[in-house]
Design a protein around this motif. Structure first.
Motif, mmCIF file in Angstrom:
data_model
loop_
_atom_site.group_PDB
_atom_site.id
_atom_site.type_symbol
_atom_site.label_atom_id
_atom_site.label_comp_id
_atom_site.label_asym_id
_atom_site.label_seq_id
_atom_site.Cartn_x
_atom_site.Cartn_y
_atom_site.Cartn_z
ATOM 1 N N LYS A 247 21.797 38.868 29.003
ATOM 2 C CA LYS A 247 21.699 37.800 30.002
ATOM 3 C C LYS A 247 23.112 37.431 30.445
ATOM 4 N N ASP A 248 23.810 38.415 30.989
ATOM 5 C CA ASP A 248 25.194 38.237 31.446
ATOM 6 C C ASP A 248 25.279 38.851 32.844
ATOM 7 N N PRO A 249 24.839 38.129 33.869
ATOM 8 C CA PRO A 249 24.621 38.734 35.188
ATOM 9 C C PRO A 249 25.876 39.068 35.978
ATOM 10 N N VAL A 250 27.041 38.467 35.623
ATOM 11 C CA VAL A 250 28.212 38.758 36.452
ATOM 12 C C VAL A 250 29.514 38.851 35.650
ATOM 13 N N ARG A 251 29.703 38.019 34.643
ATOM 14 C CA ARG A 251 30.989 38.026 33.934
ATOM 15 C C ARG A 251 31.134 39.196 32.960
ATOM 16 N N GLY A 252 30.005 39.867 32.677
ATOM 17 C CA GLY A 252 30.062 41.043 31.819
ATOM 18 C C GLY A 252 28.832 41.898 32.024
ATOM 19 N N HIS A 253 28.493 42.160 33.289
ATOM 20 C CA HIS A 253 27.305 42.952 33.605
ATOM 21 C C HIS A 253 27.474 44.376 33.072
ATOM 22 N N GLU A 254 26.370 44.956 32.627
ATOM 23 C CA GLU A 254 26.424 46.278 32.002
ATOM 24 C C GLU A 254 27.080 47.323 32.903
ATOM 25 N N ARG A 255 26.776 47.321 34.193
ATOM 26 C CA ARG A 255 27.357 48.329 35.085
ATOM 27 C C ARG A 255 28.873 48.179 35.186
ATOM 28 N N ASP A 256 29.345 46.944 35.219
ATOM 29 C CA ASP A 256 30.787 46.716 35.298
ATOM 30 C C ASP A 256 31.478 47.064 33.977
ATOM 31 N N VAL A 257 30.811 46.779 32.871
ATOM 32 C CA VAL A 257 31.371 47.139 31.564
ATOM 33 C C VAL A 257 31.471 48.657 31.435
ATOM 34 N N ARG A 258 30.444 49.356 31.864
ATOM 35 C CA ARG A 258 30.475 50.822 31.782
ATOM 36 C C ARG A 258 31.566 51.409 32.680
ATOM 37 N N ARG A 259 31.799 50.797 33.843
ATOM 38 C CA ARG A 259 32.867 51.289 34.712
ATOM 39 C C ARG A 259 34.239 51.033 34.085
ATOM 40 N N PHE A 260 34.395 49.907 33.413
ATOM 41 C CA PHE A 260 35.642 49.621 32.702
ATOM 42 C C PHE A 260 35.904 50.681 31.644
ATOM 43 N N ALA A 261 34.872 51.044 30.904
ATOM 44 C CA ALA A 261 35.034 52.095 29.892
ATOM 45 C C ALA A 261 35.412 53.419 30.541
ATOM 46 N N ALA A 262 34.786 53.721 31.684
ATOM 47 C CA ALA A 262 35.030 55.003 32.352
ATOM 48 C C ALA A 262 36.452 55.104 32.880
ATOM 49 N N GLU A 263 36.997 54.003 33.400
ATOM 50 C CA GLU A 263 38.344 54.060 33.964
ATOM 51 C C GLU A 263 39.423 53.951 32.882
ATOM 52 N N SER A 264 39.008 53.778 31.641
ATOM 53 C CA SER A 264 39.959 53.612 30.541
ATOM 54 C C SER A 264 40.321 54.931 29.872
ATOM 55 N N GLY A 265 40.065 56.039 30.529
ATOM 56 C CA GLY A 265 40.444 57.335 29.996
ATOM 57 C C GLY A 265 39.429 57.864 28.999
ATOM 58 N N ARG A 266 39.659 59.091 28.559
ATOM 59 C CA ARG A 266 38.751 59.726 27.604
ATOM 60 C C ARG A 266 39.002 59.147 26.216
ATOM 61 N N HIS A 267 38.006 58.500 25.656
ATOM 62 C CA HIS A 267 38.100 57.952 24.311
ATOM 63 C C HIS A 267 36.697 57.846 23.722
ATOM 64 N N ALA A 268 36.601 57.966 22.425
ATOM 65 C CA ALA A 268 35.311 57.800 21.761
ATOM 66 C C ALA A 268 34.835 56.374 21.974
ATOM 67 N N HIS A 269 33.607 56.218 22.430
ATOM 68 C CA HIS A 269 33.109 54.864 22.662
ATOM 69 C C HIS A 269 31.583 54.836 22.612
ATOM 70 N N ALA A 270 31.065 53.631 22.486
ATOM 71 C CA ALA A 270 29.626 53.411 22.460
ATOM 72 C C ALA A 270 29.335 52.072 23.109
ATOM 73 N N PHE A 271 28.084 51.881 23.534
ATOM 74 C CA PHE A 271 27.650 50.633 24.150
ATOM 75 C C PHE A 271 26.539 50.023 23.310
ATOM 76 N N GLY A 272 26.580 48.713 23.189
ATOM 77 C CA GLY A 272 25.518 48.002 22.492
ATOM 78 C C GLY A 272 24.966 46.911 23.385
ATOM 79 N N LEU A 273 23.659 46.926 23.628
ATOM 80 C CA LEU A 273 23.030 45.922 24.475
ATOM 81 C C LEU A 273 22.481 44.800 23.608
ATOM 82 N N LEU A 274 22.947 43.598 23.865
ATOM 83 C CA LEU A 274 22.546 42.433 23.070
ATOM 84 C C LEU A 274 21.364 41.756 23.759
ATOM 85 N N SER A 275 20.178 42.315 23.513
ATOM 86 C CA SER A 275 19.010 41.859 24.258
ATOM 87 C C SER A 275 17.726 42.103 23.479
ATOM 88 N N ARG A 276 16.642 41.502 23.959
ATOM 89 C CA ARG A 276 15.319 41.761 23.389
ATOM 90 C C ARG A 276 14.956 43.233 23.538
#
Length: 305
Positions: free
Chosen positions: A240-269
């Motif tokens: 429930k984070d519609p703009v300050r940390g939306h999943e699509r924007d977080v994923r783009r941040f990870a993508a522009e941060s170069g090649r690195h081992a990473h994972a995503f965790g969704l804090l939701s029902r």
């Protein structure tokens, strides 16, 4: 079950080159283990991660053996002097001076061999990745990162963006800051702490811009991160984070941060949790101790060696 340890809190103060004092809240058990540096986001301070009564992610990790250091960026929290009219520092100083100073203080206290981890909330993740891009020797030393609700730019469009970003952060905040000489976010009830004119201007640019460059010297963070691999990073996203940390924007941040081992965790029902967490309560809700904090601990533990 891990036996919880009694922890101690103390305030350390680290001088900057221009005579300011950075506050580092150290929270640790009698026999401290691996070190964790925590960095807060915009219009916030170190209290994002701890309270004097032992609440928060910082004390929670310390009870499980970690040596936790929570940074108040320059002028925020217990760092001095407080942000006021005429304060000239901004993001560049946080990236190039404040975060490296905190890391050096941890190294002074614990030595060069102590395992080191980084945890950030919101904009703090952007500042940490930028600092590691500038100082790749630290990127090689850090074992893992955890970013909660961190994004660099915002592309998602909805009513929350229109109100919170386009109207308030990009326009109204600028008008208020120019009148006051800084953004009095705490006084206005829009955050826990204030922002300088420079930090506000720089964050506004990054939120809107496709390029990730420093306004002071043109440093290209995307290019630098292509050559410097970030430590393994867990990106936690509120359901429930519609703009300050939306999943699509977080994923783009990870993508522009170069090649690195990473994972995503969704804090939701949807991910099996009891609720959809928002941008702030992913750290402050009582249930976070059972559902969010263990995910942080699991990532740090997984990257012990």
């Amino acid at each position: 079950m891990t036996k919880l340890q009694l922890v101690t809190q103390q305030s350390l103060f680290v001088p900057t080159l221009d005579g300011a004092q950075l506050h580092l809240r150290r929270i640790h058990p009698a026999e401290p283990g691996s070190a964790v540096l925590m960095v807060h986001g915009a219009v916030a301070n170190a209290r994002t991660f701890y309270s004097d009564k032992g609440k928060g992610l910082g004390p929670w990790l310390a009870q499980r053996g970690y040596d936790v250091y929570v940074l108040d960026l320059r002028g925020r929290g217990l760092s001095t002097p407080k942000i006021a009219r005429g304060a000239a520092h901004g993001q560049t100083e946080s990236i190039c001076e404040d975060i490296p100073a905190a890391l050096l203080e941890i190294q002074r206290l614990r030595g060069e061999q102590v395992p080191l981890y980084l945890v950030a909330h919101s904009w703090g993740g952007v500042l940490l990745s930028a600092a590691l891009a500038r100082k790749p020797e630290w990127a090689r030393r850090v074992r893992a990162n955890v970013y909660l609700g961190s994004k660099r730019s915002i592309r998602v469009w909805n009513w929350h963006r229109l109100y919170e970003i386009e109207i308030f952060w990009q326009r109204l905040a600028s008008l208020l800051a120019k009148r006051k000489g800084y953004l009095p976010a705490a006084e206005l009830g829009m955050g826990a702490d204030d922002e300088t004119l420079k930090s506000l201007r720089q964050s506004q640019q990054w939120v809107k811009a496709a390029d990730w460059q420093d306004s002071d010297d043109g440093f290209d963070y995307v290019a630098a991160l292509q050559a410097t691999a970030l430590p393994p990073t867990l990106y936690l996203v509120g359901g429930k984070d519609p703009v300050r940390g939306h999943e699509r924007d977080v994923r783009r941040f990870a993508a522009e941060s170069g090649r690195h081992a990473h994972a995503f965790g969704l804090l939701s029902r949807q991910a099996g949790l009891s609720r959809d967490y928002g941008h702030i309560d992913m750290l402050t809700h009582p249930q976070a101790e059972q559902e969010v904090y263990p995910q942080v601990l699991d990532w740090l533990t997984r990257h012990t060696n």
